[in-house]
Structures are given as structure tokens and as C-alpha cells.
Design a protein around this motif. Structure first.
Motif, PDB file in Angstrom:
ATOM      1  N   GLY A 127     -17.599  -5.570 -18.558  1.00  0.00           N
ATOM      2  CA  GLY A 127     -17.646  -4.379 -19.412  1.00  0.00           C
ATOM      3  C   GLY A 127     -16.624  -3.344 -18.984  1.00  0.00           C
ATOM      4  N   PRO A 128     -16.618  -2.196 -19.656  1.00  0.00           N
ATOM      5  CA  PRO A 128     -15.695  -1.115 -19.276  1.00  0.00           C
ATOM      6  C   PRO A 128     -15.875  -0.724 -17.816  1.00  0.00           C
ATOM      7  N   GLY A 129     -14.781  -0.381 -17.188  1.00  0.00           N
ATOM      8  CA  GLY A 129     -14.840  -0.061 -15.773  1.00  0.00           C
ATOM      9  C   GLY A 129     -15.345   1.337 -15.499  1.00  0.00           C
ATOM     10  N   LEU A 130     -15.132   2.256 -16.465  1.00  0.00           N
ATOM     11  CA  LEU A 130     -15.513   3.646 -16.259  1.00  0.00           C
ATOM     12  C   LEU A 130     -16.511   4.071 -17.325  1.00  0.00           C
ATOM     13  N   LEU A 131     -16.897   5.311 -17.257  1.00  0.00           N
ATOM     14  CA  LEU A 131     -17.980   5.772 -18.126  1.00  0.00           C
ATOM     15  C   LEU A 131     -17.461   6.409 -19.407  1.00  0.00           C
ATOM     16  N   PRO A 132     -18.180   6.238 -20.505  1.00  0.00           N
ATOM     17  CA  PRO A 132     -17.717   6.835 -21.764  1.00  0.00           C
ATOM     18  C   PRO A 132     -17.777   8.354 -21.760  1.00  0.00           C
ATOM     19  N   SER A 133     -18.448   8.938 -20.765  1.00  0.00           N
ATOM     20  CA  SER A 133     -18.549  10.397 -20.712  1.00  0.00           C
ATOM     21  C   SER A 133     -17.281  11.049 -20.159  1.00  0.00           C
ATOM     22  N   LEU A 134     -16.368  10.273 -19.599  1.00  0.00           N
ATOM     23  CA  LEU A 134     -15.178  10.861 -18.986  1.00  0.00           C
ATOM     24  C   LEU A 134     -14.338  11.595 -20.020  1.00  0.00           C
ATOM     25  N   THR A 135     -13.930  12.813 -19.665  1.00  0.00           N
ATOM     26  CA  THR A 135     -13.013  13.547 -20.541  1.00  0.00           C
ATOM     27  C   THR A 135     -11.639  13.715 -19.904  1.00  0.00           C
ATOM     28  N   ARG A 136     -11.562  13.559 -18.591  1.00  0.00           N
ATOM     29  CA  ARG A 136     -10.273  13.688 -17.918  1.00  0.00           C
ATOM     30  C   ARG A 136     -10.139  12.587 -16.872  1.00  0.00           C
ATOM     31  N   LEU A 137      -9.013  11.915 -16.887  1.00  0.00           N
ATOM     32  CA  LEU A 137      -8.802  10.813 -15.957  1.00  0.00           C
ATOM     33  C   LEU A 137      -7.376  10.854 -15.440  1.00  0.00           C
ATOM     34  N   CYS A 138      -7.235  10.791 -14.129  1.00  0.00           N
ATOM     35  CA  CYS A 138      -5.914  10.672 -13.510  1.00  0.00           C
ATOM     36  C   CYS A 138      -5.909   9.386 -12.687  1.00  0.00           C
ATOM     37  N   ILE A 139      -4.954   8.548 -12.974  1.00  0.00           N
ATOM     38  CA  ILE A 139      -4.808   7.301 -12.213  1.00  0.00           C
ATOM     39  C   ILE A 139      -3.527   7.401 -11.416  1.00  0.00           C
ATOM     40  N   GLU A 140      -3.677   7.369 -10.124  1.00  0.00           N
ATOM     41  CA  GLU A 140      -2.521   7.517  -9.242  1.00  0.00           C
ATOM     42  C   GLU A 140      -2.165   6.154  -8.672  1.00  0.00           C
ATOM     43  N   GLY A 141      -0.940   5.748  -8.875  1.00  0.00           N
ATOM     44  CA  GLY A 141      -0.506   4.439  -8.387  1.00  0.00           C
ATOM     45  C   GLY A 141       0.057   4.515  -6.986  1.00  0.00           C
ATOM     46  N   ASP A 142       0.751   3.492  -6.624  1.00  0.00           N
ATOM     47  CA  ASP A 142       1.269   3.389  -5.269  1.00  0.00           C
ATOM     48  C   ASP A 142       2.691   2.851  -5.337  1.00  0.00           C
ATOM     49  N   LEU A 143       3.635   3.749  -5.635  1.00  0.00           N
ATOM     50  CA  LEU A 143       5.033   3.315  -5.738  1.00  0.00           C
ATOM     51  C   LEU A 143       5.571   2.826  -4.411  1.00  0.00           C
ATOM     52  N   ASN A 144       5.063   3.373  -3.339  1.00  0.00           N
ATOM     53  CA  ASN A 144       5.583   2.967  -2.035  1.00  0.00           C
ATOM     54  C   ASN A 144       5.309   1.508  -1.749  1.00  0.00           C
ATOM     55  N   ALA A 145       4.222   1.005  -2.243  1.00  0.00           N
ATOM     56  CA  ALA A 145       3.925  -0.399  -2.016  1.00  0.00           C
ATOM     57  C   ALA A 145       4.999  -1.261  -2.646  1.00  0.00           C
ATOM     58  N   THR A 146       5.430  -0.875  -3.833  1.00  0.00           N
ATOM     59  CA  THR A 146       6.491  -1.620  -4.498  1.00  0.00           C
ATOM     60  C   THR A 146       7.772  -1.548  -3.693  1.00  0.00           C
ATOM     61  N   GLU A 147       8.049  -0.349  -3.220  1.00  0.00           N
ATOM     62  CA  GLU A 147       9.297  -0.173  -2.491  1.00  0.00           C
ATOM     63  C   GLU A 147       9.334  -1.044  -1.236  1.00  0.00           C
ATOM     64  N   SER A 148       8.234  -1.076  -0.521  1.00  0.00           N
ATOM     65  CA  SER A 148       8.235  -1.869   0.702  1.00  0.00           C
ATOM     66  C   SER A 148       8.353  -3.353   0.384  1.00  0.00           C
ATOM     67  N   GLU A 149       7.744  -3.748  -0.743  1.00  0.00           N
ATOM     68  CA  GLU A 149       7.854  -5.149  -1.108  1.00  0.00           C
ATOM     69  C   GLU A 149       9.284  -5.514  -1.475  1.00  0.00           C
ATOM     70  N   LEU A 150      10.050  -4.520  -1.894  1.00  0.00           N
ATOM     71  CA  LEU A 150      11.414  -4.807  -2.333  1.00  0.00           C
ATOM     72  C   LEU A 150      12.418  -4.831  -1.191  1.00  0.00           C
ATOM     73  N   ASP A 151      12.003  -4.374  -0.045  1.00  0.00           N
ATOM     74  CA  ASP A 151      12.963  -4.259   1.046  1.00  0.00           C
ATOM     75  C   ASP A 151      13.731  -5.548   1.279  1.00  0.00           C
ATOM     76  N   GLY A 152      13.025  -6.630   1.214  1.00  0.00           N
ATOM     77  CA  GLY A 152      13.675  -7.898   1.471  1.00  0.00           C
ATOM     78  C   GLY A 152      14.521  -8.383   0.320  1.00  0.00           C
ATOM     79  N   ARG A 153      14.394  -7.761  -0.853  1.00  0.00           N
ATOM     80  CA  ARG A 153      15.117  -8.255  -2.013  1.00  0.00           C
ATOM     81  C   ARG A 153      16.448  -7.546  -2.202  1.00  0.00           C
ATOM     82  N   VAL A 154      16.556  -6.349  -1.630  1.00  0.00           N
ATOM     83  CA  VAL A 154      17.764  -5.581  -1.854  1.00  0.00           C
ATOM     84  C   VAL A 154      18.973  -6.305  -1.301  1.00  0.00           C
ATOM     85  N   SER A 155      18.857  -6.922  -0.152  1.00  0.00           N
ATOM     86  CA  SER A 155      20.005  -7.604   0.427  1.00  0.00           C
ATOM     87  C   SER A 155      20.437  -8.768  -0.465  1.00  0.00           C
ATOM     88  N   TRP A 156      19.472  -9.405  -1.092  1.00  0.00           N
ATOM     89  CA  TRP A 156      19.813 -10.485  -2.001  1.00  0.00           C
ATOM     90  C   TRP A 156      20.620  -9.953  -3.180  1.00  0.00           C
TER      91      TRP A 156
END
Lengths: 182, 283
Positions: A127-156
């Protein structure tokens, strides 16, 4: 910090029914003894559980606002759903190492109106992950995780083409490329 | 801009192992009025569930790697009144999405390259002064020229690019833009027939008022019928207020005495705080 957190737990056990808003910002030194860190990791859920089991001093006066800073040690979020009167939850700045399992247990938070979520969002039920009563939602991602994963790809990329920075839409990655090309 | 086309964006994106936002997260939220995605590296496809947010009135995208699909943005149009997009890397990609937002009353775009990016730009070879695989368009060249006159080196002039024309302009009442973007966009803003508040994010470079574009921009400010307020915001990291540029802005008030010109105090960290102008527009 550890004695103060113990004191907070004692306070919440004894007087927690009067607490409407709780902001937790618990930071310890990097060289903490493992035993202290382990105790702190247990104290935080205990504080929230202590608040959750108490009846509010007056009807409708339970904990309505909870904020836990990014620096506060938090292993899991299973201690949050029992806070059923919560209207506002602020859990910013977490990287993807914190797994936020949304599912049926979260549906107990029927008063929740505003949520700021970070970490890795996982839905454990169909089912839905959150509640239908929510009126405000902020979802904060993790750009740094992507960046660290890319470290090995930049040299390529560098070896493939020196014009790689024309192809790059992520400026932090571009910065890395330029530093390697220099 | 340094970055080039959407195709390139996708090529690079394909190399990145990026997470999916579970579709249940944005499902079943009939009362959601405000959604903010911050530091998001979720894939565009996994953000498609946003199209079901039928009550959404405010959408904020801050330092997001990718945007929701254009179709999902368009589906929000009946209810969406305000949108903010901050610190985007690929403004071409952004503009494509903004065009889908018909009916907006307030729009804030901060296409921010921060100070460290200025340093990055300085180290790029001249051939990097490209936009969509072609040399920088004439306005950008003008800015580069002006900047070179004052500092002797090319720099943040690369910020210049204009948002697209489109029906979304017709409903806009409040618009916040970097000054460079506003200079490039002012011919388009003439189509924003309800625009009463324009907020400018001032750059460090004082030389903007020397540009050939400035008189035409001043003419727009002086004569655009509904315009009542000109707000400006000095970048929080700026070492000094660009007084000569500020003087040129205040001179616009002499041409239109009824115009309110007002400074908005920046917050200490724009990366994690929304521009104050937006809070002022939507108290």
C-alpha cells in the motif's frame, strides 16, 4: 554528552507527558569509546519510547513535533511510529546508510501533517508508504552517495575523451574531471 | 553553460547507479499541498508518481540531479501555483520542465553556480564557453566581454541563459531570477502580463549595468504595466555589496517613482535555505 542524554531520558520518563515539541541534537566526539557510543545508540530510542508510552497531560497535548538532527546517532526509525500524536517530523541530513522503512507501522501516525524525510526510503508493504493526511512533504536525497560511487568512473571517462566535461551535467563531477585533466 | 544537451545529460546519467524512489512514497497523498525534493538523485522515471498529487500547490526542487518527467509536471498544472528551482546544473533541462507548468503564479529559479564553480570556470579552456554544443549566444558573449573589461578574465558570465517563451508566462505574478537571467529574459517577460513582483538575485560582478542589455531592461522595469515591486537579494557569500550595480537599480525608481525597491536579506546558507524573497512572497 552521555550524562546529559541519560538525564534527558530520566526527564522524559518522569515528566515527558508535558513535552509537546522535542528537538534532539546529540553530537559526540569522533574518538568516543565504543561502549559510550553503543549506549548512546540505545538511549535515543529509549527516550522516544519513553515519550510514546506516556499519556498526554491533557487530551490532544501529546508530542506533536519531533526533530532529530543529522548528527544525532540513529540506527533505525522503528522508534518513530509509536509516537501516534506526532504532527510534524523533521529528520534531515541523513545519508543512505539510514534505512527509513515506510509501511503499515507508519500508518499509525494518523496525525502527521508535515514530514521531512532523508536516508534511504524503503516501502515494506504494497500500500501507500505515507499517510493521506500529509499536507507537506520534503524528501531529501543523498547526492554525496552518487558522487562517491562515481569516483572510480571518472578516470575511465578521462581516458575515453578529453572533452568529457562537455558531456557532464553534474558540476561536482565536472570539478573532479577538471582537476584530473589539469 | 558548461553542460550541453539533454542527450549528454542522459549519457552521463546512464553511467550513474542512481536510486529509485519507491512508487508508494508519492502514492495516496490526496491532501499534499507542498512537496520539496532536496539533494535528490532519484531517477526521473521514479518521480513520475508525482502526477497523482492533485492537491499540490507548491513544488520546490533544490539541488536535484534530475527532474520529474515533463508529463508529470504538466499533470500538476491545474493545482500548482508556486514553484521554486534552486541550484540546478542543467538549465536547459530545467527550462523544458518549466514550460509544462501552465497556470503558475510564482516562479523562482536560481541557476546557481556557486563561488567554487567560478573557480572551476576560470580553469576551463576557452572552447568550454559553449551552450548546447554551439558557441555561447550573443548575450553571453556580451557578458563575457563586460567581465573581461573589468577583471581581465572570463568568469561567471557563463550563467547567462534565458528561460523559454511559453504560456506559463501569462499567469506569473511573482518571478525570482538571477540578474543575468533576467537581463537575458526581459523581452520574454513582456509577455508576463500579470507580473507585479520581480526579484533579482544580484551577482558579485558590478559590470552588469554596463551591458548593452541594461537600458532595455530598465525600459522594461519602467514601463511594464503591472510591475509594482522590484526586490533584490545580495548573495549570502558575497564579500561586499555591489554598490554601483545597486545604484543603477535604484536609478530605475527615478523613472518609475511608484516602484517599490527593496532589499531582501539573504540567509547564511543559500544551499540549504530557500531564498528569503520567496518567503516574503509567500509569508
Amino acid at each position: 554528552m552521555l550524562p546529559r542524554t541519560r538525564a534527558l531520558l530520566r526527564f522524559l520518563v518522569q515528566r515527558g507527558e508535558h513535552v509537546r515539541s522535542l528537538q534532539l541534537d546529540i553530537r559526540g566526539p569522533n574518538d568516543w569509546p565504543e561502549s559510550d557510543r553503543h549506549e548512546l545508540l540505545g538511549l535515543l530510542p529509549a527516550c522516544l519510547a519513553a515519550r510514546a508510552v506516556q499519556r498526554p497531560a491533557q487530551p490532544g497535548s501529546g508530542l506533536s513535533c519531533l526533530s532529530i538532527s543529522a548528527e544525532t546517532p540513529l540506527l533505525c526509525t522503528s522508534c518513530l511510529p509509536p509516537l501516534t500524536g506526532m504532527e510534524e517530523l523533521c529528520l534531515p541530513g541523513r545519508d543512505s546508510s539510514l534505512k527509513l522503512r515506510l509501511g503499515n507501522s507508519w500508518r499509525r501516525l494518523t496525525a502527521l501533517r508535515s514530514a521531512h524525510l532523508s536516508g534511504q526510503l524503503l516501502c515494506t508493504d504494497d500500500g501507500p508508504g505515507l499517510l493521506p493526511s500529509l499536507t507537506r512533504l520534503c524528501i531529501e536525497g543523498d547526492l554525496n552517495a552518487t558522487e562517491s560511487e562515481l569516483d572510480g568512473r571518472v578516470s575511465w571517462l578521462r581516458f575515453e575523451s578529453r572533452e568529457v566535461y562537455y558531456l557532464i551535467a553534474e558540476r561536482r563531477l565536472a570539478r573532479q574531471c577538471v582537476s584530473q585533466l589539469a | 553553460m558548461i553542460v550541453t544537451s539533454r542527450l549528454d545529460h542522459e549519457r552521463v546519467g546512464a553511467l550513474m547507479p542512481r536510486p529509485l524512489l519507491p512508487k508508494q512514497v508519492l502514492a495516496g497523498l490526496p491532501a499534499l499541498r507542498c512537496l520539496e525534493l532536496s539533494e535528490s538523485n532519484y531517477t526521473s522515471a521514479s518521480l513520475a508518481g508525482m502526477s497523482g498529487l492533485t492537491a499540490l500547490t507548491r513544488l520546490v526542487l533544490t539541488r536535484c540531479y534530475d527532474f520529474p518527467p515533463a508529463a508529470a509536471m504538466a499533470a500538476l498544472a491545474p493545482s500548482l501555483l508556486a514553484s521554486e528551482v534552486h541550484s540546478v546544473d542543467d538549465d536547459d533541462y530545467l527550462f523544458d520542465r518549466v514550460q509544462a507548468l501552465a497556470g503558475l503564479e510564482s516562479l523562482a529559479m536560481d541557476l546557481g553556480f556557486d563561488r567554487s564553480d567560478d573557480a572551476l570556470v576560470m580553469r576551463l579552456p576557452p572552447t568550454a564557453l559553449m551552450y548546447n554544443n554551439v558557441p555561447a549566444p550573443p548575450p553571453a558573449k556580451l557578458l563575457i566581454s563586460a567581465h573581461e573589461r573589468t577583471t581581465g578574465s572570463p568568469g561567471s558570465a557563463l550563467l547567462l541563459s534565458a528561460p523559454p517563451a511559453g504560456p506559463y508566462l501569462h499567469s506569473l505574478r511573482c518571478l525570482a531570477l538571477p540578474l543575468a537571467t533576467a537581463l537575458a529574459a526581459h523581452p520574454l517577460l513582456a509577455h508576463a502580463g500579470q507580473l507585479h513582483t520581480l526579484c533579482l538575485q544580484l551577482p558579485d560582478m558590478e559590470a552588469f549595468y554596463e551591458l548593452p542589455l541594461w537600458p532595455a531592461f530598465g525600459q522594461f522595469v519602467a514601463t511594464h504595466p503591472p510591475l509594482r515591486r522590484l526586490l533584490y537579494e545580495v548573495a549570502s557569500g558575497a564579500s561586499d555589496c555591489p554598490f554601483r550595480l545597486l545604484n543603477a537599480l535604484l536609478a530605475l525608481k527615478e523613472r518609475r517613482p511608484a516602484l517599490q525597491v527593496q532589499r531582501l536579506v539573504s540567509r547564511s546558507s543559500r544551499m540549504y535555505c530557500l531564498p528569503t524573497c520567496w518567503g516574503r512572497m509567500h509569508p
